[in-house]
Scaffold this active site. Structure first.
Site, PDB file in Angstrom:
ATOM      1  N   LYS A 134     -14.781 -14.333  -1.110  1.00  0.00           N
ATOM      2  CA  LYS A 134     -13.738 -13.337  -0.869  1.00  0.00           C
ATOM      3  C   LYS A 134     -14.366 -12.126  -0.255  1.00  0.00           C
ATOM      4  O   LYS A 134     -15.385 -11.625  -0.724  1.00  0.00           O
ATOM      5  CB  LYS A 134     -13.068 -12.948  -2.214  1.00  0.00           C
ATOM      6  CG  LYS A 134     -11.971 -11.911  -2.057  1.00  0.00           C
ATOM      7  CD  LYS A 134     -10.659 -12.546  -1.711  1.00  0.00           C
ATOM      8  CE  LYS A 134      -9.632 -11.561  -1.153  1.00  0.00           C
ATOM      9  NZ  LYS A 134      -9.744 -11.369   0.313  1.00  0.00           N
TER      10      LYS A 134
ATOM     11  N   LYS B 215     -18.197 -12.276   3.762  1.00  0.00           N
ATOM     12  CA  LYS B 215     -17.749 -11.261   4.726  1.00  0.00           C
ATOM     13  C   LYS B 215     -17.773 -11.873   6.110  1.00  0.00           C
ATOM     14  O   LYS B 215     -18.518 -12.824   6.364  1.00  0.00           O
ATOM     15  CB  LYS B 215     -18.695 -10.051   4.700  1.00  0.00           C
ATOM     16  CG  LYS B 215     -18.082  -8.767   5.202  1.00  0.00           C
ATOM     17  CD  LYS B 215     -17.330  -8.067   4.097  1.00  0.00           C
ATOM     18  CE  LYS B 215     -16.621  -6.829   4.563  1.00  0.00           C
ATOM     19  NZ  LYS B 215     -16.118  -6.053   3.416  1.00  0.00           N
TER      20      LYS B 215
ATOM     21  N   ASP C  58     -11.036  -5.149   6.955  1.00  0.00           N
ATOM     22  CA  ASP C  58     -12.137  -4.190   6.798  1.00  0.00           C
ATOM     23  C   ASP C  58     -11.970  -3.268   8.012  1.00  0.00           C
ATOM     24  O   ASP C  58     -10.869  -3.194   8.587  1.00  0.00           O
ATOM     25  CB  ASP C  58     -13.505  -4.906   6.770  1.00  0.00           C
ATOM     26  CG  ASP C  58     -14.634  -4.000   6.254  1.00  0.00           C
ATOM     27  OD1 ASP C  58     -14.746  -3.833   5.044  1.00  0.00           O
ATOM     28  OD2 ASP C  58     -15.395  -3.443   7.076  1.00  0.00           O
TER      29      ASP C  58
ATOM     30  N   ASN D  22      -8.098   3.563   6.974  1.00  0.00           N
ATOM     31  CA  ASN D  22      -7.308   3.169   5.804  1.00  0.00           C
ATOM     32  C   ASN D  22      -7.883   3.704   4.486  1.00  0.00           C
ATOM     33  O   ASN D  22      -7.143   4.216   3.643  1.00  0.00           O
ATOM     34  CB  ASN D  22      -7.221   1.637   5.790  1.00  0.00           C
ATOM     35  CG  ASN D  22      -6.630   1.117   4.525  1.00  0.00           C
ATOM     36  OD1 ASN D  22      -7.342   0.690   3.627  1.00  0.00           O
ATOM     37  ND2 ASN D  22      -5.317   1.182   4.411  1.00  0.00           N
TER      38      ASN D  22
ATOM     39  N   SER E  20      -6.676  -7.218  -3.723  1.00  0.00           N
ATOM     40  CA  SER E  20      -6.579  -8.504  -3.023  1.00  0.00           C
ATOM     41  C   SER E  20      -6.482  -9.642  -4.030  1.00  0.00           C
ATOM     42  O   SER E  20      -5.730 -10.601  -3.843  1.00  0.00           O
ATOM     43  CB  SER E  20      -7.802  -8.729  -2.136  1.00  0.00           C
ATOM     44  OG  SER E  20      -7.668  -8.042  -0.917  1.00  0.00           O
TER      45      SER E  20
HETATM   46  N1  GLU Z   1     -13.173  -5.101   3.036  1.00  0.00           N
HETATM   47  C1  GLU Z   1     -12.847  -4.702   1.703  1.00  0.00           C
HETATM   48  C2  GLU Z   1     -14.115  -4.469   0.913  1.00  0.00           C
HETATM   49  O1  GLU Z   1     -15.080  -4.005   1.461  1.00  0.00           O
HETATM   50  C3  GLU Z   1     -11.830  -5.596   1.024  1.00  0.00           C
HETATM   51  C4  GLU Z   1     -12.142  -7.047   0.938  1.00  0.00           C
HETATM   52  C5  GLU Z   1     -10.991  -7.901   0.427  1.00  0.00           C
HETATM   53  O2  GLU Z   1      -9.939  -7.381   0.090  1.00  0.00           O
HETATM   54  O3  GLU Z   1     -11.203  -9.102   0.354  1.00  0.00           O
HETATM   55  O4  GLU Z   1     -14.201  -4.665  -0.269  1.00  0.00           O
END
Ligand code: GLU
Length: 438
Positions: free
Chosen positions: A83, A119, A159, A234, A370
């Site tokens: 995730k 990621k 992201d 955001n 999420s």
């Molecule tokens: N990109 C966000 C983070 O750095 C969210 C990742 C997600 O919701 O899966 O945690």
């Protein structure tokens, strides 16, 4: 072991930095849990389970074929499906995706929810691209990615450079290729097609909830505090919103063109209009708001404040910025972005007695929400805003308490870096031991 990681992954500066930071903390665990060594937990944690790199060809509005490079690094799935978000930014490379994936493993573990870490992204620059170009890029990106992701396999999200618009195009293409309305394959969806309330706000709100917890542990509150938030995306926007709602005065925000100082307090509606609706620049903020100034030379951390929230990007706050902040009397720094402070900056804050929250704890609210979106998708349910926000607040306060308790346990009371790293590490490591050599 660190030297080994460096030589196995040459040139990956950001990845090395993220690994070094965690390795520096895990000493006490090696003593307490000598069984981990037998299982080579640390070596395995530093090696992604799978790394995917792919070509993303797409047609620009002028008819020319453009080529970008896509990535998905599936780092660790001991606690649940991989995730983590997707980043679309010209700076994206394997090192950046690996550092983000590595951090995500511990962050996700800290949330206490059943999610592993990964990621992805691309070196695509959405800036100045039409909606049609962004759509075609997203469709091409998903045409490769769809075979690697899934509700039980790997669940991307947003992201930097990936928001609601991009998630829509990505999900639409996934649905088209697979012929499945598999809501749980991606998070950050729109509210009418499987998204969760509070997901948009979650990272920024969560960071401020974490700050409230840090202050409350010392009998203080946000009310009346002077706050500087870097970034205007955001995370920053919703950090400003929640900080203001809790009575703080936010006096500065920034984007890649400079920063704005507004002593009367940032006009949030105007900021949202420029950034969310018009996708414009902060220079437009000062044109429409009297009393605000736009600064292009220097650094947002020159602005004196009680609380600093770096919410822009990695390594945006270096040692000299940390010196300035400390000299100007900052008392608390909490990271809304991923790894925005350099190691020297973190050291300086800690030596100066400034309370410091690392991103993997303080910005975990985004990914935690999420996971709440995944829960709602799995049960075909959708929760109300207040209920979802209350869950987020509870999760942030649990993360806070876990970090503090863990820092106490390992003899570094009040050190949120040690607390976050070790609490996350033990959760992942225990699951890896339980699942065997895989
Ligand atoms: N990109 C966000 C983070 O750095 C969210 C990742 C997600 O919701 O899966 O945690």
């Amino acid at each position: 072991m660190y030297e080994k990681v460096v030589s196995r992954n040459p040139g990956e500066r950001e990845f090395h930095q993220a690994v070094f930071e965690v390795m520096q903390s895990v000493g006490p665990i090696a003593e307490e849990r000598s069984d981990y060594a037998q299982w080579s937990i640390l070596q395995r944690i530093c090696e992604p389970e799978r790394q995917i790199i792919f070509r993303v060809p797409w047609v620009a509005d002028d008819g020319k074929v453009e080529i970008n490079r896509g990535f998905r690094v599936e780092f660790n799935s001991a606690l649940g499906p991989f995730k983590g978000g997707l980043r679309f930014h010209p700076s994206v490379n394997l090192s950046i995706i690996k550092f983000l994936g590595f951090e995500q493993v511990f962050k996700n573990a800290l949330t206490g929810m059943p999610i592993g870490g990964g990621k992805g992204g691309a070196d695509f620059d959405p800036k100045g691209r039409s909606d049609g170009e962004v759509m075609r890029f997203c469709q091409s990106f998903m045409t490769e990615l769809y075979r690697h992701v899934g509700e039980y396999t790997d669940v991307p999200a947003g992201d930097i450079g990936v928001g609601g618009r991009e998630i829509g195009y990505l999900f639409g293409q996934y649905k088209r290729i697979t012929n499945r309305y598999e809501s749980g394959v991606i998070t950050g969806k729109g509210l009418t097609w499987g998204g969760s309330q509070v997901r948009t706000e979650a990272t920024g709100y969560g960071t401020v909830f974490f700050v409230e917890q840090m202050l409350q542990a010392r009998g203080e509150h946000l009310e009346g505090k002077r706050v500087v938030v870097s970034g205007a995306g955001n995370v920053a926007i919703y950090a400003v919103e929640k900080a203001q709602a809790l009575g703080a005065v936010v006096v500065a925000v920034s984007d890649s063109g400079g920063y704005v100082v507004d002593e009367a307090g940032i006009d949030l509606e105007l900021l949202k209009e420029i950034k969310e609706v018009e996708r414009g620049r902060l220079t437009e903020y000062v044109e429409r708001r009297s009393g605000a100034t736009h600064v292009t030379d220097g650094c947002i951390w020159d602005v004196p404040c009680d609380i600093a929230l770096p919410c822009a990007t990695q390594n945006e706050l270096d040692e000299s910025a940390a010196k300035t902040l400390a000299a100007n009397g900052v008392t608390l720094v909490a990271e809304g972005a991923n790894m925005p402070s350099t190691p020297a900056a973190v050291q300086l804050f800690q030596a100066a007695g400034v309370l410091f929250a690392p991103g993997k704890a303080s910005n975990a609210g985004g990914v935690a929400t999420s996971a709440l979106e995944m829960q709602q998708n799995a049960s075909r349910d959708s929760w109300h805003f207040d209920e979802t926000e209350a869950r987020l607040q509870e999760i942030m306060s649990e993360i806070h308490d876990t970090c503090l308790a863990t820092s106490d346990h390992y003899g570094a009371p009040g050190n949120y870096v040690v607390g976050a790293n070790l609490a996350g590490y033990v959760r992942v490591a225990d699951a890896m031991v339980a699942l065997g050599v895989i």
